[in-house]
Scaffold this active site. Sequence first.
Site, PDB file in Angstrom:
ATOM      1  N   THR A  74      39.294  32.740  38.485  1.00  0.00           N
ATOM      2  CA  THR A  74      40.600  32.828  39.135  1.00  0.00           C
ATOM      3  C   THR A  74      40.785  34.159  39.877  1.00  0.00           C
ATOM      4  O   THR A  74      41.836  34.382  40.471  1.00  0.00           O
ATOM      5  CB  THR A  74      41.720  32.682  38.079  1.00  0.00           C
ATOM      6  OG1 THR A  74      41.429  33.572  36.997  1.00  0.00           O
ATOM      7  CG2 THR A  74      41.798  31.261  37.547  1.00  0.00           C
ATOM      8  N   ALA A  75      39.774  35.026  39.820  1.00  0.00           N
ATOM      9  CA  ALA A  75      39.896  36.339  40.463  1.00  0.00           C
ATOM     10  C   ALA A  75      39.173  36.341  41.816  1.00  0.00           C
ATOM     11  O   ALA A  75      39.469  35.505  42.666  1.00  0.00           O
ATOM     12  CB  ALA A  75      39.366  37.405  39.505  1.00  0.00           C
TER      13      ALA A  75
ATOM     14  N   ASP B 122      45.706  42.696  34.013  1.00  0.00           N
ATOM     15  CA  ASP B 122      44.351  42.189  33.829  1.00  0.00           C
ATOM     16  C   ASP B 122      43.314  43.287  34.103  1.00  0.00           C
ATOM     17  O   ASP B 122      42.291  43.364  33.424  1.00  0.00           O
ATOM     18  CB  ASP B 122      44.098  41.003  34.761  1.00  0.00           C
ATOM     19  CG  ASP B 122      44.818  39.751  34.294  1.00  0.00           C
ATOM     20  OD1 ASP B 122      45.126  39.650  33.087  1.00  0.00           O
ATOM     21  OD2 ASP B 122      45.089  38.878  35.138  1.00  0.00           O
ATOM     22  N   GLY B 123      43.597  44.111  35.103  1.00  0.00           N
ATOM     23  CA  GLY B 123      42.687  45.219  35.428  1.00  0.00           C
ATOM     24  C   GLY B 123      42.521  46.152  34.237  1.00  0.00           C
ATOM     25  O   GLY B 123      41.406  46.606  33.934  1.00  0.00           O
TER      26      GLY B 123
HETATM   27  P1  NAP Z   1      42.695  45.136  41.849  1.00  0.00           P
HETATM   28  O1  NAP Z   1      42.029  45.115  43.182  1.00  0.00           O
HETATM   29  O2  NAP Z   1      43.753  46.131  41.603  1.00  0.00           O
HETATM   30  O3  NAP Z   1      43.327  43.695  41.485  1.00  0.00           O
HETATM   31  C1  NAP Z   1      42.937  42.506  41.875  1.00  0.00           C
HETATM   32  C2  NAP Z   1      43.916  41.448  41.337  1.00  0.00           C
HETATM   33  O4  NAP Z   1      43.160  40.540  40.542  1.00  0.00           O
HETATM   34  C3  NAP Z   1      45.032  41.968  40.432  1.00  0.00           C
HETATM   35  O5  NAP Z   1      46.197  41.262  40.755  1.00  0.00           O
HETATM   36  C4  NAP Z   1      44.536  41.619  39.033  1.00  0.00           C
HETATM   37  O6  NAP Z   1      45.607  41.413  38.108  1.00  0.00           O
HETATM   38  C5  NAP Z   1      43.860  40.313  39.320  1.00  0.00           C
HETATM   39  N1  NAP Z   1      42.876  39.848  38.341  1.00  0.00           N
HETATM   40  C6  NAP Z   1      41.968  40.540  37.609  1.00  0.00           C
HETATM   41  N2  NAP Z   1      41.250  39.710  36.838  1.00  0.00           N
HETATM   42  C7  NAP Z   1      41.720  38.459  37.088  1.00  0.00           C
HETATM   43  C8  NAP Z   1      41.383  37.169  36.600  1.00  0.00           C
HETATM   44  N3  NAP Z   1      40.407  36.987  35.718  1.00  0.00           N
HETATM   45  N4  NAP Z   1      42.074  36.101  37.097  1.00  0.00           N
HETATM   46  C9  NAP Z   1      43.043  36.248  38.013  1.00  0.00           C
HETATM   47  N5  NAP Z   1      43.405  37.438  38.503  1.00  0.00           N
HETATM   48  C10 NAP Z   1      42.748  38.533  38.055  1.00  0.00           C
HETATM   49  O7  NAP Z   1      41.565  45.324  40.730  1.00  0.00           O
HETATM   50  P2  NAP Z   1      41.666  45.178  39.168  1.00  0.00           P
HETATM   51  O8  NAP Z   1      43.047  44.942  38.736  1.00  0.00           O
HETATM   52  O9  NAP Z   1      40.916  46.321  38.592  1.00  0.00           O
HETATM   53  O10 NAP Z   1      40.855  43.813  38.947  1.00  0.00           O
HETATM   54  C11 NAP Z   1      39.489  43.772  39.214  1.00  0.00           C
HETATM   55  C12 NAP Z   1      39.161  42.416  39.775  1.00  0.00           C
HETATM   56  O11 NAP Z   1      39.682  42.292  41.080  1.00  0.00           O
HETATM   57  C13 NAP Z   1      37.681  42.179  39.964  1.00  0.00           C
HETATM   58  O12 NAP Z   1      37.052  41.821  38.755  1.00  0.00           O
HETATM   59  C14 NAP Z   1      37.695  41.069  40.988  1.00  0.00           C
HETATM   60  O13 NAP Z   1      37.737  39.797  40.369  1.00  0.00           O
HETATM   61  C15 NAP Z   1      39.003  41.233  41.722  1.00  0.00           C
HETATM   62  N6  NAP Z   1      38.767  41.488  43.135  1.00  0.00           N
HETATM   63  C16 NAP Z   1      39.246  40.571  44.002  1.00  0.00           C
HETATM   64  C17 NAP Z   1      38.991  40.691  45.351  1.00  0.00           C
HETATM   65  C18 NAP Z   1      39.541  39.638  46.262  1.00  0.00           C
HETATM   66  O14 NAP Z   1      40.191  38.715  45.774  1.00  0.00           O
HETATM   67  N7  NAP Z   1      39.275  39.718  47.540  1.00  0.00           N
HETATM   68  C19 NAP Z   1      38.251  41.762  45.847  1.00  0.00           C
HETATM   69  C20 NAP Z   1      37.779  42.697  44.924  1.00  0.00           C
HETATM   70  C21 NAP Z   1      38.028  42.538  43.561  1.00  0.00           C
HETATM   71  P3  NAP Z   1      46.495  42.633  37.516  1.00  0.00           P
HETATM   72  O15 NAP Z   1      47.429  43.014  38.619  1.00  0.00           O
HETATM   73  O16 NAP Z   1      47.180  42.031  36.347  1.00  0.00           O
HETATM   74  O17 NAP Z   1      45.552  43.760  37.157  1.00  0.00           O
END
Ligand code: NAP
Length: 265
Positions: A162-163, A51-52
């Site tokens: 969902t993120a 997704d990232g």
């Molecule tokens: P990351 O920190 O490496 O990954 C965060 C996780 O979120 C990964 O498992 C990613 O999946 C998953 N993800 C991304 N978009 C999603 C969605 N729409 N629904 C469900 N899961 C999702 O960063 P990244 O992979 O570049 O993703 C960026 C996203 O991380 C940001 O947009 C934000 O939503 C999220 N994030 C979450 C937190 C938290 O939950 N505390 C903090 C900061 C950011 P993949 O492994 O398939 O890439």
Amino acid sequence: MTERKNVYLYYKPSEELEPKIEELKNIGRKYGYKLVSDVKEANIIASIGGDGSFLQAIRKTGFQEECLYVGLNDKKLGFYTDFNLNDFERIESALQSNFVEVLRYPTLEVTVDGVQKFECINECSIRSNIIKTFAIDVFIDDLYFETFRGDGMVVSTPTGSTAYNKSLRGAVVDPRLESMQLTEISSLNNNEYRTLGSPLILNSDRELVLKIVQDGNDHPIIGVDNEALSIRHSHEVRVKVSDKVIKTVKMKDNSFMHKVKRNFL
Ligand code: NAP
Ligand code: MN
């Protein structure tokens, strides 16, 4: 699949991926698809990775509304990835049949200090960049709503629900609902500061204005999806549901609800 035949591949090359990408190219050629190296000539943009990577593919190609975005991964399927690079049979059947549907995902338009505009498909986040709290005056349309003090706030799209949003105990929102959701990151709630405290889902015709209170700790980090903006000092962030949508394809048996179930239950 559609009349679109010009494909731009977005991926980080690796030895592991190379043979799978070769096979993908062979199958594509068989059905009349052409690889293009200039994104301007593309009408399909395929992201390979999680997704990232999909978020990155959309951002790096400039949120092309005319293009169809497709997410492929050789590992687990996430929320934006619909095709597994180890299952070419399924990819081939998608290319042959009418087993795919076009989806339209709502996005957000973020304007910082009245000039700089950004889109996002997951969320816009504003977070303190130091260990101290900072404050935000929250306006909904023209109504002063609350003053937040804490670590930050997140405004997410339905597909972004969902993120980050979900980690903040926000609701999972069906992407058919054109809306945005405001969630808090660790708000202070006492006799001095009071916020709603629960996630707030707003209809697509609303505008959220987050005014960063200029009190010394007014240099929060602003993020759009997985990228931090290089804006060091900002006063006001406006967020609304954009007129732009991101078009993606999905298999008919892989709806948003299938994905929620597969990933969380
Ligand atoms: P990351 O920190 O490496 O990954 C965060 C996780 O979120 C990964 O498992 C990613 O999946 C998953 N993800 C991304 N978009 C999603 C969605 N729409 N629904 C469900 N899961 C999702 O960063 P990244 O992979 O570049 O993703 C960026 C996203 O991380 C940001 O947009 C934000 O939503 C999220 N994030 C979450 C937190 C938290 O939950 N505390 C903090 C900061 C950011 P993949 O492994 O398939 O890439
Ligand atoms: Mn200032």
